[in-house]
Write a protein that holds these residues in place. Structure first.
Motif, PDB file in Angstrom:
ATOM      1  N   LEU A  93       0.821  -1.190   0.000  1.00  0.00           N
ATOM      2  CA  LEU A  93       0.000   0.000   0.000  1.00  0.00           C
ATOM      3  C   LEU A  93       0.865   1.253   0.000  1.00  0.00           C
ATOM      4  O   LEU A  93       1.763   1.404   0.823  1.00  0.00           O
ATOM      5  CB  LEU A  93      -0.909   0.010   1.238  1.00  0.00           C
ATOM      6  N   ALA A  94       0.554   2.171  -0.937  1.00  0.00           N
ATOM      7  CA  ALA A  94       1.298   3.420  -1.015  1.00  0.00           C
ATOM      8  C   ALA A  94       0.715   4.471  -0.080  1.00  0.00           C
ATOM      9  O   ALA A  94       1.438   5.338   0.411  1.00  0.00           O
ATOM     10  CB  ALA A  94       1.305   3.937  -2.456  1.00  0.00           C
ATOM     11  N   VAL A  95      -0.607   4.424   0.157  1.00  0.00           N
ATOM     12  CA  VAL A  95      -1.275   5.372   1.048  1.00  0.00           C
ATOM     13  C   VAL A  95      -2.291   4.617   1.893  1.00  0.00           C
ATOM     14  O   VAL A  95      -2.595   3.450   1.637  1.00  0.00           O
ATOM     15  CB  VAL A  95      -1.992   6.491   0.251  1.00  0.00           C
ATOM     16  N   SER A  96      -2.844   5.282   2.891  1.00  0.00           N
ATOM     17  CA  SER A  96      -3.837   4.648   3.740  1.00  0.00           C
ATOM     18  C   SER A  96      -5.175   4.553   3.021  1.00  0.00           C
ATOM     19  O   SER A  96      -5.452   5.301   2.081  1.00  0.00           O
ATOM     20  CB  SER A  96      -4.020   5.454   5.032  1.00  0.00           C
ATOM     21  N   MET A  97      -6.005   3.636   3.479  1.00  0.00           N
ATOM     22  CA  MET A  97      -7.341   3.476   2.921  1.00  0.00           C
ATOM     23  C   MET A  97      -8.130   4.775   3.059  1.00  0.00           C
ATOM     24  O   MET A  97      -8.801   5.218   2.123  1.00  0.00           O
ATOM     25  CB  MET A  97      -8.062   2.335   3.652  1.00  0.00           C
ATOM     26  N   VAL A 101      -9.662   6.856  -0.087  1.00  0.00           N
ATOM     27  CA  VAL A 101     -11.114   7.002  -0.223  1.00  0.00           C
ATOM     28  C   VAL A 101     -11.459   8.457  -0.532  1.00  0.00           C
ATOM     29  O   VAL A 101     -12.334   8.732  -1.369  1.00  0.00           O
ATOM     30  CB  VAL A 101     -11.841   6.532   1.061  1.00  0.00           C
ATOM     31  N   GLN A 102     -10.781   9.394   0.120  1.00  0.00           N
ATOM     32  CA  GLN A 102     -11.050  10.813  -0.137  1.00  0.00           C
ATOM     33  C   GLN A 102     -10.707  11.179  -1.581  1.00  0.00           C
ATOM     34  O   GLN A 102     -11.437  11.921  -2.235  1.00  0.00           O
ATOM     35  CB  GLN A 102     -10.247  11.677   0.841  1.00  0.00           C
ATOM     36  N   ARG A 103      -9.607  10.656  -2.099  1.00  0.00           N
ATOM     37  CA  ARG A 103      -9.263  10.882  -3.505  1.00  0.00           C
ATOM     38  C   ARG A 103     -10.283  10.207  -4.419  1.00  0.00           C
ATOM     39  O   ARG A 103     -10.685  10.761  -5.447  1.00  0.00           O
ATOM     40  CB  ARG A 103      -7.871  10.319  -3.807  1.00  0.00           C
ATOM     41  N   ALA A 104     -10.677   9.000  -4.035  1.00  0.00           N
ATOM     42  CA  ALA A 104     -11.573   8.209  -4.881  1.00  0.00           C
ATOM     43  C   ALA A 104     -12.957   8.832  -4.998  1.00  0.00           C
ATOM     44  O   ALA A 104     -13.634   8.655  -6.017  1.00  0.00           O
ATOM     45  CB  ALA A 104     -11.684   6.782  -4.334  1.00  0.00           C
ATOM     46  N   GLU A 135      -7.531   8.438 -20.562  1.00  0.00           N
ATOM     47  CA  GLU A 135      -7.070   9.222 -19.413  1.00  0.00           C
ATOM     48  C   GLU A 135      -7.738   8.731 -18.127  1.00  0.00           C
ATOM     49  O   GLU A 135      -7.097   8.649 -17.071  1.00  0.00           O
ATOM     50  CB  GLU A 135      -7.388  10.701 -19.630  1.00  0.00           C
ATOM     51  N   LEU A 136      -9.027   8.391 -18.233  1.00  0.00           N
ATOM     52  CA  LEU A 136      -9.758   7.914 -17.070  1.00  0.00           C
ATOM     53  C   LEU A 136      -9.201   6.578 -16.574  1.00  0.00           C
ATOM     54  O   LEU A 136      -9.047   6.367 -15.362  1.00  0.00           O
ATOM     55  CB  LEU A 136     -11.241   7.759 -17.430  1.00  0.00           C
ATOM     56  N   VAL A 137      -8.864   5.701 -17.491  1.00  0.00           N
ATOM     57  CA  VAL A 137      -8.277   4.415 -17.113  1.00  0.00           C
ATOM     58  C   VAL A 137      -6.959   4.624 -16.381  1.00  0.00           C
ATOM     59  O   VAL A 137      -6.667   3.943 -15.381  1.00  0.00           O
ATOM     60  CB  VAL A 137      -8.077   3.518 -18.356  1.00  0.00           C
ATOM     61  N   GLU A 138      -6.157   5.576 -16.827  1.00  0.00           N
ATOM     62  CA  GLU A 138      -4.888   5.871 -16.163  1.00  0.00           C
ATOM     63  C   GLU A 138      -5.128   6.368 -14.738  1.00  0.00           C
ATOM     64  O   GLU A 138      -4.426   5.969 -13.801  1.00  0.00           O
ATOM     65  CB  GLU A 138      -4.107   6.927 -16.951  1.00  0.00           C
ATOM     66  N   GLU A 139      -6.117   7.239 -14.551  1.00  0.00           N
ATOM     67  CA  GLU A 139      -6.411   7.763 -13.210  1.00  0.00           C
ATOM     68  C   GLU A 139      -6.907   6.652 -12.290  1.00  0.00           C
ATOM     69  O   GLU A 139      -6.522   6.582 -11.116  1.00  0.00           O
ATOM     70  CB  GLU A 139      -7.459   8.871 -13.303  1.00  0.00           C
ATOM     71  N   ILE A 140      -7.761   5.796 -12.819  1.00  0.00           N
ATOM     72  CA  ILE A 140      -8.261   4.674 -12.022  1.00  0.00           C
ATOM     73  C   ILE A 140      -7.126   3.724 -11.677  1.00  0.00           C
ATOM     74  O   ILE A 140      -7.021   3.226 -10.548  1.00  0.00           O
ATOM     75  CB  ILE A 140      -9.388   3.945 -12.776  1.00  0.00           C
ATOM     76  N   SER A 141      -6.250   3.481 -12.642  1.00  0.00           N
ATOM     77  CA  SER A 141      -5.104   2.608 -12.414  1.00  0.00           C
ATOM     78  C   SER A 141      -4.200   3.157 -11.324  1.00  0.00           C
ATOM     79  O   SER A 141      -3.713   2.424 -10.462  1.00  0.00           O
ATOM     80  CB  SER A 141      -4.319   2.428 -13.719  1.00  0.00           C
ATOM     81  N   ASP A 142      -3.983   4.465 -11.342  1.00  0.00           N
ATOM     82  CA  ASP A 142      -3.140   5.094 -10.312  1.00  0.00           C
ATOM     83  C   ASP A 142      -3.767   4.928  -8.930  1.00  0.00           C
ATOM     84  O   ASP A 142      -3.064   4.672  -7.939  1.00  0.00           O
ATOM     85  CB  ASP A 142      -2.955   6.584 -10.614  1.00  0.00           C
ATOM     86  N   SER A 143      -5.094   5.077  -8.856  1.00  0.00           N
ATOM     87  CA  SER A 143      -5.786   4.917  -7.573  1.00  0.00           C
ATOM     88  C   SER A 143      -5.656   3.491  -7.056  1.00  0.00           C
ATOM     89  O   SER A 143      -5.354   3.269  -5.876  1.00  0.00           O
ATOM     90  CB  SER A 143      -7.262   5.287  -7.726  1.00  0.00           C
ATOM     91  N   VAL A 144      -5.852   2.522  -7.944  1.00  0.00           N
ATOM     92  CA  VAL A 144      -5.741   1.114  -7.549  1.00  0.00           C
ATOM     93  C   VAL A 144      -4.322   0.791  -7.109  1.00  0.00           C
ATOM     94  O   VAL A 144      -4.113   0.008  -6.171  1.00  0.00           O
ATOM     95  CB  VAL A 144      -6.186   0.198  -8.707  1.00  0.00           C
ATOM     96  N   HIS A 147      -3.902   2.178  -3.526  1.00  0.00           N
ATOM     97  CA  HIS A 147      -4.610   1.316  -2.568  1.00  0.00           C
ATOM     98  C   HIS A 147      -5.654   0.513  -3.330  1.00  0.00           C
ATOM     99  O   HIS A 147      -6.607   1.089  -3.851  1.00  0.00           O
ATOM    100  CB  HIS A 147      -5.280   2.128  -1.467  1.00  0.00           C
ATOM    101  N   PRO A 148      -5.511  -0.812  -3.408  1.00  0.00           N
ATOM    102  CA  PRO A 148      -6.375  -1.625  -4.272  1.00  0.00           C
ATOM    103  C   PRO A 148      -7.829  -1.723  -3.838  1.00  0.00           C
ATOM    104  O   PRO A 148      -8.680  -2.129  -4.623  1.00  0.00           O
ATOM    105  CB  PRO A 148      -5.705  -3.006  -4.234  1.00  0.00           C
ATOM    106  N   ASN A 149      -8.148  -1.365  -2.592  1.00  0.00           N
ATOM    107  CA  ASN A 149      -9.514  -1.558  -2.102  1.00  0.00           C
ATOM    108  C   ASN A 149     -10.370  -0.304  -2.108  1.00  0.00           C
ATOM    109  O   ASN A 149     -11.601  -0.396  -2.088  1.00  0.00           O
ATOM    110  CB  ASN A 149      -9.483  -2.109  -0.668  1.00  0.00           C
ATOM    111  N   ALA A 150      -9.768   0.880  -2.151  1.00  0.00           N
ATOM    112  CA  ALA A 150     -10.528   2.117  -1.948  1.00  0.00           C
ATOM    113  C   ALA A 150     -11.550   2.372  -3.057  1.00  0.00           C
ATOM    114  O   ALA A 150     -12.757   2.417  -2.810  1.00  0.00           O
ATOM    115  CB  ALA A 150      -9.576   3.300  -1.807  1.00  0.00           C
ATOM    116  N   LEU A 151     -11.076   2.547  -4.277  1.00  0.00           N
ATOM    117  CA  LEU A 151     -11.977   2.875  -5.381  1.00  0.00           C
ATOM    118  C   LEU A 151     -12.923   1.720  -5.684  1.00  0.00           C
ATOM    119  O   LEU A 151     -14.109   1.924  -5.952  1.00  0.00           O
ATOM    120  CB  LEU A 151     -11.179   3.243  -6.630  1.00  0.00           C
TER     121      LEU A 151
END
Length: 408
Positions: A93-97, A101-104, A135-144, A147-151
């Motif tokens: 995990l790069a950041v906390s859940m 979640v706030q970014r997501a 571009e949207l796929v890249e943003e979603i990929s970065d979020s995952v 943290h793989p569970n947030a988004l």
């Protein structure tokens, strides 16, 4: 009393409690009803459903001498099989859940707008533009990646009226997370995400009155819905902007390993890896989301039920998927050995059975307790999850607010 019976043993007068097949494999908008007509009986037998639960306290029982399995036996067998197949997988995990979640939240809002605009073009028959999709796929990929569970968990909280759009966002995130779990390279991960985002674009060929119908579909309407993979594939082919992988997932995400899926009844190795991935991700988000005609299942219950659907999913892909979301995914309601009830907050590195849980209710006192996040990894030998629980049964409301921190 509930009994699990073969469809061959079903007869008019029985009370159907639940179908033991995939959520969209039968033409009934309800899963609990008294079977009154021979026509409905034949429709069930003609479907790919092979087993179902009946409630003998509300309808006819099975014939004497016919074998049936208790809910406890079936659930225990599925649980044992799942635990035996899925091994622990460290989570980096790069950041906390909480932070992700706030970014997501912001990402879900912008993603919803982008998908609505893109799908509106498809419904109007206009030329599809996928620059924003990439571009949207890249943003979603970065979020995952952060943290793989947030988004993935947040996208499940969509309203019934926004299902079609946010389902595409959720499946995109799930496909990306699963592709990473399977060790695919960066390009393949990106294509898998784009396939998830566009897999249901063919639903734009279905009239909205049918797509959002709260009641039982007619045979013609059901056939119309089942035609969305071909419709979507035609749209994507006409756009000349996506590759074969995306087209394949769009066309074949409803195929099943045993050959009973659609539209081409492919079986086994005839189904590509990416279509097998799409099948798992599509079903999981569908059955855990509220729809106009069916409420969503608890995430942990959904994982258990999917494990029971023999012949539907590729076992290797499904096991990887469970490693991705957990045996008890974020948002699942569970009971601990201590008698406390809580909601899963976050998966833990190294074990799928020791997540972080926010406890809030005591079964001993039958009353709320002070909310506390506990780390089951630190309580091995002292406390553990002993069962899944139903928020509806307990009368709990706003369970999702407990883990997400967001108001309804």
């Amino acid at each position: 009393m509930l009994k699990c019976i073969a469809v061959a043993d079903l007869r008019v007068g029985m009370y159907i409690h639940e179908f033991c097949g995939a959520w969209m494999d039968h033409p009934f908008w309800r899963s609990k009803f008294l079977l009154k007509s021979e026509k409905d009986l034949q429709r069930i037998k003609a479907s790919s459903i092979s087993e179902l639960w009946i409630d003998v306290s509300k309808g006819l029982d099975i014939a004497v001498g016919t074998a049936s399995a208790s809910p406890e036996v079936v659930a225990a067998a599925a649980e044992a099989s799942l635990l035996a197949a899925v091994q622990s997988q460290p989570i980096s995990l790069a950041v906390s859940m909480e932070d992700e979640v706030q970014r997501a939240v912001k990402l879900c809002a912008s993603a919803k707008t982008a998908v609505i605009n893109m799908f509106a073009d498809a419904r109007m028959g206009q030329a599809l533009q996928f620059e924003q999709a990439g571009e949207l796929v890249e943003e979603i990929s970065d979020s995952v990646l952060r943290h793989p569970n947030a988004l993935v968990s947040l996208a499940r909280l969509k309203n019934a009226d926004e299902y079609t759009y946010m389902h595409s966002v959720a499946v995109c995130a799930l496909m990306i997370a699963l592709a990473r779990q399977l060790g695919l390279n960066q390009g393949q991960v990106r294509e898998a995400g784009l396939a998830g985002l566009l897999h249901d674009i063919g639903k734009m060929a279905i009239p909205e009155v049918v797509l959002n119908k709260p009641g039982k579909l007619t045979d013609n309407e059901f056939a119309m819905v089942r035609g969305h993979p071909q419709a979507g594939t035609r749209m994507l082919l006409d756009s000349k902007q996506v590759g074969g992988l995306v087209l394949d997932v769009c066309l074949h995400h409803h195929e099943k390993l045993d050959g009973s899926g659609y539209p081409h009844r492919l079986a086994g190795e005839q189904i590509s890896l990416y279509a097998r991935m799409g099948a798992v991700c599509d079903v999981y988000d569908a059955i855990t989301s509220n729809r106009p005609y069916k409420p969503g299942w608890d995430p942990a219950e959904a994982v258990r039920k999917m494990a029971e659907w023999k012949g539907h999913f590729d076992p290797m892909v499904f096991q990887a998927f469970v490693k991705t979301v957990g045996i008890y995914p974020v948002g699942s309601l569970v009971r601990l050995e201590s008698g406390r009830i809580g909601v899963i907050m976050e998966q833990q590195a190294g074990s799928l059975l020791t997540p972080k849980v926010k406890v809030f209710f005591s079964t001993h006192s039958q009353s709320p307790i002070a909310q506390e996040v506990i780390d089951l990894r630190q309580l091995v030998g002292h406390d553990k999850i002993v069962s899944r629980e139903s928020a509806e049964t307990w009368g709990f409301r706003q369970v999702d607010e407990l883990w997400s921190g967001l108001s309804s």
